[in-house]
Design a protein around this motif. Structure first.
Motif, PDB file in Angstrom:
ATOM      1  N   MET A   1      -2.853 -11.763  -8.037  1.00  0.00           N
ATOM      2  CA  MET A   1      -2.006 -11.899  -8.587  1.00  0.00           C
ATOM      3  C   MET A   1      -2.716 -11.619  -9.748  1.00  0.00           C
ATOM      4  O   MET A   1      -1.277 -10.276 -10.424  1.00  0.00           O
ATOM      5  CB  MET A   1      -0.804 -13.012  -8.403  1.00  0.00           C
ATOM      6  CG  MET A   1       0.259 -13.448  -8.591  1.00  0.00           C
ATOM      7  SD  MET A   1       1.161 -12.651  -8.138  1.00  0.00           S
ATOM      8  CE  MET A   1       2.873 -12.696  -8.496  1.00  0.00           C
ATOM      9  N   LYS A   2      -2.721 -12.145 -10.620  1.00  0.00           N
ATOM     10  CA  LYS A   2      -3.471 -12.202 -11.715  1.00  0.00           C
ATOM     11  C   LYS A   2      -4.059 -10.716 -12.525  1.00  0.00           C
ATOM     12  O   LYS A   2      -3.977 -10.518 -12.885  1.00  0.00           O
ATOM     13  CB  LYS A   2      -4.453 -12.848 -12.315  1.00  0.00           C
ATOM     14  CG  LYS A   2      -3.655 -13.988 -13.619  1.00  0.00           C
ATOM     15  CD  LYS A   2      -5.038 -14.956 -13.887  1.00  0.00           C
ATOM     16  CE  LYS A   2      -4.353 -15.751 -14.761  1.00  0.00           C
ATOM     17  NZ  LYS A   2      -5.077 -16.648 -15.551  1.00  0.00           N
ATOM     18  N   ASN A   3      -4.376 -10.422 -11.532  1.00  0.00           N
ATOM     19  CA  ASN A   3      -5.454  -8.841 -11.418  1.00  0.00           C
ATOM     20  C   ASN A   3      -4.380  -7.876 -11.375  1.00  0.00           C
ATOM     21  O   ASN A   3      -4.963  -6.710 -12.022  1.00  0.00           O
ATOM     22  CB  ASN A   3      -5.933  -8.727 -10.183  1.00  0.00           C
ATOM     23  CG  ASN A   3      -7.662  -7.842 -10.681  1.00  0.00           C
ATOM     24  OD1 ASN A   3      -7.930  -7.564 -11.727  1.00  0.00           O
ATOM     25  ND2 ASN A   3      -7.915  -7.052 -10.150  1.00  0.00           N
ATOM     26  N   SER A   4      -3.534  -7.850 -10.587  1.00  0.00           N
ATOM     27  CA  SER A   4      -2.831  -6.880 -10.247  1.00  0.00           C
ATOM     28  C   SER A   4      -1.540  -6.623 -12.054  1.00  0.00           C
ATOM     29  O   SER A   4      -0.781  -5.501 -12.174  1.00  0.00           O
ATOM     30  CB  SER A   4      -1.173  -6.724  -9.367  1.00  0.00           C
ATOM     31  OG  SER A   4      -0.515  -7.972  -8.841  1.00  0.00           O
ATOM     32  N   LYS A   5      -1.172  -7.369 -12.399  1.00  0.00           N
ATOM     33  CA  LYS A   5      -0.147  -7.884 -13.488  1.00  0.00           C
ATOM     34  C   LYS A   5      -1.067  -6.999 -14.767  1.00  0.00           C
ATOM     35  O   LYS A   5      -0.099  -6.713 -15.822  1.00  0.00           O
ATOM     36  CB  LYS A   5       0.118  -9.546 -14.573  1.00  0.00           C
ATOM     37  CG  LYS A   5       0.744  -9.905 -13.259  1.00  0.00           C
ATOM     38  CD  LYS A   5       1.358 -11.553 -13.569  1.00  0.00           C
ATOM     39  CE  LYS A   5       2.560 -11.886 -12.639  1.00  0.00           C
ATOM     40  NZ  LYS A   5       2.732 -12.953 -13.164  1.00  0.00           N
ATOM     41  N   SER A   6      -2.064  -7.126 -14.781  1.00  0.00           N
ATOM     42  CA  SER A   6      -2.823  -6.752 -16.402  1.00  0.00           C
ATOM     43  C   SER A   6      -2.901  -5.125 -15.692  1.00  0.00           C
ATOM     44  O   SER A   6      -3.521  -4.839 -16.072  1.00  0.00           O
ATOM     45  CB  SER A   6      -4.287  -7.491 -15.910  1.00  0.00           C
ATOM     46  OG  SER A   6      -5.022  -7.632 -14.888  1.00  0.00           O
ATOM     47  N   LEU A   7      -3.379  -4.451 -14.352  1.00  0.00           N
ATOM     48  CA  LEU A   7      -2.677  -3.818 -13.890  1.00  0.00           C
ATOM     49  C   LEU A   7      -2.225  -2.676 -14.301  1.00  0.00           C
ATOM     50  O   LEU A   7      -1.471  -1.510 -14.607  1.00  0.00           O
ATOM     51  CB  LEU A   7      -3.173  -3.296 -12.909  1.00  0.00           C
ATOM     52  CG  LEU A   7      -4.567  -3.240 -12.376  1.00  0.00           C
ATOM     53  CD1 LEU A   7      -5.032  -3.418 -10.455  1.00  0.00           C
ATOM     54  CD2 LEU A   7      -6.296  -2.825 -12.947  1.00  0.00           C
ATOM     55  N   PRO A   9       0.121  -2.309 -16.511  1.00  0.00           N
ATOM     56  CA  PRO A   9       0.004  -1.602 -18.166  1.00  0.00           C
ATOM     57  C   PRO A   9      -0.494  -0.027 -17.693  1.00  0.00           C
ATOM     58  O   PRO A   9       0.504   0.562 -17.818  1.00  0.00           O
ATOM     59  CB  PRO A   9      -0.117  -1.577 -19.814  1.00  0.00           C
ATOM     60  CG  PRO A   9      -0.196  -3.649 -19.188  1.00  0.00           C
ATOM     61  CD  PRO A   9      -0.408  -3.424 -17.084  1.00  0.00           C
ATOM     62  N   PHE A  10      -1.469   0.035 -16.830  1.00  0.00           N
ATOM     63  CA  PHE A  10      -2.255   1.134 -16.691  1.00  0.00           C
ATOM     64  C   PHE A  10      -2.102   1.653 -15.775  1.00  0.00           C
ATOM     65  O   PHE A  10      -1.633   3.178 -16.027  1.00  0.00           O
ATOM     66  CB  PHE A  10      -3.360   1.022 -16.189  1.00  0.00           C
ATOM     67  CG  PHE A  10      -4.215   2.115 -15.569  1.00  0.00           C
ATOM     68  CD1 PHE A  10      -5.213   2.755 -16.315  1.00  0.00           C
ATOM     69  CD2 PHE A  10      -4.311   1.997 -13.976  1.00  0.00           C
ATOM     70  CE1 PHE A  10      -5.967   4.077 -15.470  1.00  0.00           C
ATOM     71  CE2 PHE A  10      -5.283   3.215 -13.675  1.00  0.00           C
ATOM     72  CZ  PHE A  10      -5.690   4.053 -14.668  1.00  0.00           C
ATOM     73  N   PHE A  11      -0.853   1.916 -14.785  1.00  0.00           N
ATOM     74  CA  PHE A  11      -0.395   2.573 -13.513  1.00  0.00           C
ATOM     75  C   PHE A  11       1.241   3.109 -14.784  1.00  0.00           C
ATOM     76  O   PHE A  11       1.408   3.972 -14.398  1.00  0.00           O
ATOM     77  CB  PHE A  11       0.656   1.924 -12.766  1.00  0.00           C
ATOM     78  CG  PHE A  11      -0.973   1.360 -11.498  1.00  0.00           C
ATOM     79  CD1 PHE A  11      -1.636   2.418 -10.888  1.00  0.00           C
ATOM     80  CD2 PHE A  11      -1.084  -0.215 -11.096  1.00  0.00           C
ATOM     81  CE1 PHE A  11      -1.916   1.993 -10.491  1.00  0.00           C
ATOM     82  CE2 PHE A  11      -1.805  -0.477 -10.613  1.00  0.00           C
ATOM     83  CZ  PHE A  11      -2.821   0.539  -9.358  1.00  0.00           C
TER      84      PHE A  11
END
Length: 114
Positions: A1-7, A9-11
């Motif tokens: 879950m934490k990993n998807s939040k950091s991605l 802005p990239f998306f």
């Protein structure tokens, strides 16, 4: 879950750049050219006759005098009307041309025939 939040802005950046590139690929290549024509007759008998109009796009137009009865010089972009024939087809009468204040550069005195 934490990993998807950091991605996220990239998306968002990738999506934004994708939209910019796809929209710029569909820009119109239509070139805008302004045409000018001067009506040569002193009455309205030949208002829709292309031969009664002189192309003055590349040369200075002669003076029209003062008046409001007939159009003297009309000007339009090729994005509006492709040529004089298209303009005259859209403005079949003297009144139609005179009411087109955006494209009538000047007017002159003349005779309106019944």
């Amino acid at each position: 879950m934490k990993n998807s939040k950091s991605l996220l802005p990239f998306f968002a950046i990738v999506l934004g750049l994708g939209l910019v590139f796809t929209q710029s690929a569909f820009k119109s290549g239509v070139k805008k050219t302004t045409l000018m024509f001067q009506y040569q007759d002193a009455d309205d008998d030949r208002i829709n006759d292309e031969a009664a109009w002189e192309d003055v796009t590349s040369e200075p137009a002669e003076s029209c005098g003062e008046g409001s009865t007939l159009p003297c010089i009309v000007s339009f972009d090729t994005t509006e009307y492709a040529d004089l024939a298209a303009y005259l087809a859209a403005h079949p009468t003297v009144d139609d041309i005179l009411l087109d204040e955006d494209n009538v550069v000047s007017k002159k005195p003349g005779v309106i025939n019944p």
